[in-house]
Design a protein around this motif. Sequence first.
Motif, PDB file in Angstrom:
ATOM      1  N   PRO A 171       9.815   2.675  19.695  1.00  0.00           N
ATOM      2  CA  PRO A 171      10.926   2.681  18.850  1.00  0.00           C
ATOM      3  C   PRO A 171      12.246   2.082  19.553  1.00  0.00           C
ATOM      4  O   PRO A 171      13.284   1.583  18.842  1.00  0.00           O
ATOM      5  N   MET A 172      12.309   2.360  20.710  1.00  0.00           N
ATOM      6  CA  MET A 172      13.696   2.129  21.535  1.00  0.00           C
ATOM      7  C   MET A 172      13.358   0.709  22.039  1.00  0.00           C
ATOM      8  O   MET A 172      14.317  -0.022  23.048  1.00  0.00           O
ATOM      9  N   GLU A 173      12.198  -0.067  22.012  1.00  0.00           N
ATOM     10  CA  GLU A 173      12.300  -1.606  22.341  1.00  0.00           C
ATOM     11  C   GLU A 173      13.463  -2.275  21.722  1.00  0.00           C
ATOM     12  O   GLU A 173      13.813  -2.083  20.541  1.00  0.00           O
ATOM     13  N   ARG A 174      13.878  -3.304  22.539  1.00  0.00           N
ATOM     14  CA  ARG A 174      15.125  -4.230  21.807  1.00  0.00           C
ATOM     15  C   ARG A 174      14.363  -5.121  20.979  1.00  0.00           C
ATOM     16  O   ARG A 174      13.345  -5.712  21.276  1.00  0.00           O
ATOM     17  N   LEU A 184      21.018  -5.580  21.250  1.00  0.00           N
ATOM     18  CA  LEU A 184      21.706  -4.161  21.257  1.00  0.00           C
ATOM     19  C   LEU A 184      21.037  -3.464  20.097  1.00  0.00           C
ATOM     20  O   LEU A 184      21.342  -2.330  19.324  1.00  0.00           O
ATOM     21  N   VAL A 185      19.883  -3.979  19.288  1.00  0.00           N
ATOM     22  CA  VAL A 185      19.289  -3.164  18.157  1.00  0.00           C
ATOM     23  C   VAL A 185      17.974  -2.498  18.572  1.00  0.00           C
ATOM     24  O   VAL A 185      16.926  -3.222  19.013  1.00  0.00           O
ATOM     25  N   PRO A 186      17.712  -1.301  18.729  1.00  0.00           N
ATOM     26  CA  PRO A 186      16.471  -0.684  18.910  1.00  0.00           C
ATOM     27  C   PRO A 186      15.573  -1.234  17.772  1.00  0.00           C
ATOM     28  O   PRO A 186      15.792  -1.219  16.475  1.00  0.00           O
ATOM     29  N   LEU A 214      13.239   0.190  15.962  1.00  0.00           N
ATOM     30  CA  LEU A 214      13.189   1.078  14.857  1.00  0.00           C
ATOM     31  C   LEU A 214      14.127   0.798  13.704  1.00  0.00           C
ATOM     32  O   LEU A 214      14.088   0.962  12.558  1.00  0.00           O
ATOM     33  N   GLN A 215      15.295   0.317  14.326  1.00  0.00           N
ATOM     34  CA  GLN A 215      16.559   0.025  13.292  1.00  0.00           C
ATOM     35  C   GLN A 215      16.269  -1.075  12.441  1.00  0.00           C
ATOM     36  O   GLN A 215      16.834  -1.405  11.311  1.00  0.00           O
ATOM     37  N   PRO A 263      11.181   1.462  27.618  1.00  0.00           N
ATOM     38  CA  PRO A 263      11.222   1.817  26.472  1.00  0.00           C
ATOM     39  C   PRO A 263      10.258   3.005  25.996  1.00  0.00           C
ATOM     40  O   PRO A 263      10.549   3.969  25.320  1.00  0.00           O
ATOM     41  N   MET A 315      23.211   1.117  23.491  1.00  0.00           N
ATOM     42  CA  MET A 315      22.274   0.278  24.046  1.00  0.00           C
ATOM     43  C   MET A 315      22.541  -0.363  25.275  1.00  0.00           C
ATOM     44  O   MET A 315      21.736  -0.647  26.077  1.00  0.00           O
ATOM     45  N   TYR A 360      21.843   2.275  27.673  1.00  0.00           N
ATOM     46  CA  TYR A 360      20.252   2.360  27.944  1.00  0.00           C
ATOM     47  C   TYR A 360      19.654   1.238  28.782  1.00  0.00           C
ATOM     48  O   TYR A 360      19.003   1.507  29.560  1.00  0.00           O
ATOM     49  N   ARG A 408      28.262  -4.095  13.887  1.00  0.00           N
ATOM     50  CA  ARG A 408      27.457  -2.975  14.324  1.00  0.00           C
ATOM     51  C   ARG A 408      28.383  -1.731  14.839  1.00  0.00           C
ATOM     52  O   ARG A 408      27.651  -0.627  14.779  1.00  0.00           O
TER      53      ARG A 408
END
Lengths: 165, 292
Positions: free
Chosen positions: A28-31, A70-72, A74-75, B5, B40, B43, B111
């Motif tokens: 889910p936190m993959e870019r 900057l978008v994970p 999952l979003q 991740p 992010m 992160y 965003r």
Amino acid sequence: MIEPPQSHTKCEISFQVNGKLVAVRAYPMERLLDVLREELGLTGTKEGCGEGECGSCSVLMDGVLVNSCLVPALQAKGVNITTVEGLAEDERLHALQQAFLDCGGAQCGICTPGMILAALHLLGKKPQPTMEDIREGLSGNLCRCTGYAQIIEAVAEVGRRGIAG
Amino acid sequence: MRARPAEYELAAPGTLSAVLSLLAQEPGEWLPIAGGTDVMVQYSAGRLPSRKLVSIWNLPELRRIETIGGKICIGAGCTYADLCDHDIVRREFSLLASAARWTGGVANQNRGTIGGNIVNASPAGDSLPALMVYDADLILVSAKGRRSASYSDFHTGYRKTRLAPDELVESISLDRRFSGYYAHARKVGARHAQAISKVCFAALGQLADGVVDDVRLAMGSVAPVPLRLSETERLVKGHRIEPELMRLASRTAAAEIRPIDDIRSTARYRAAVAGNLVAEFLERLSVRGRTI
């Protein structure tokens, strides 16, 4: 004692890319940037800085310009993504792509997909932008080759001819 | 990218109440992420303080702007673009609209959220001085209920706030009483777009019979927290704007800030700029400030 990091499982995330429904298995936190490039093979979206400063990873998410670094992932569930690969129809380039070629708006090419998507987003909001609008609309996209003049001219040309589509 | 991740969890329960109950179950364990323009970046650099994240992006409960009586209530999940596109924000809260337009480029404005700017609590947050001078109140929400907190002392130190570990900023409430004031905002950075501020400034003022009736000044990037320039305000209030007052106000502003040397600028430069910005504002106020 520091606990070893726990490893989580991938989940299925489906969304549309360039009008086509896709389902990927990703953390889910993959870019979103990495999902597009590595999972879907859409390498038109580039990584420049990886921290939202340069705009080379720009894509449209539900029609809105975002930095995909900057978008994970999952979003992105359920959204509609447009990448540079989605612009040409068969062999016919999109008006912006053609204008970038005609005006010399692309040199090394790393910033070009992001520039074109930022321009597409701008023309969607302002079909006939002023030079100032164009500069502001592209201000989050850095180019280290052209000096910007040809890029701005390419976008202005599409605006003048009203052919952004 | 330095982060792996697989080592991070991200929940997206989809409603505000579900997010709040997650925060209540394990207070401080879950890091909320909205548009990711700050989270992010941390992160990817491997500097995130938590491995459990909860998405609050696009929660409808946090993404609306309402006018209630003499106030406007801005959902914390509204993006900078939402602020720029809103008529009342543009007309009556021009300092906030300017700050929103100066923050990042278009993609980050689409965003980045106002609530994120507040809780990220960077002293360089561009919208924060505007919220100070507009006397913002924050509505904070948790599974236990809501409370209102004055924004003026919400930041307690460098990147520290009064937000409890199980709370979210739900909305920002702004009084519309300043709409007749002369408003002036400036951002000083290395370039016009996409630069983090060396100094950012928001100011409101009103003259009565040629005398400063009210003035409200705040600066960012000049102290560990966004700073209200109270001493400078006291000095100026009730006086005519004349060259001597402007010089004194400049010196007072430069003395009451607590700037540091960092990668973006030096303390000395920031103090000089702070003084100049106050003088510039007073000069413009003396010419253009509405007299009642």
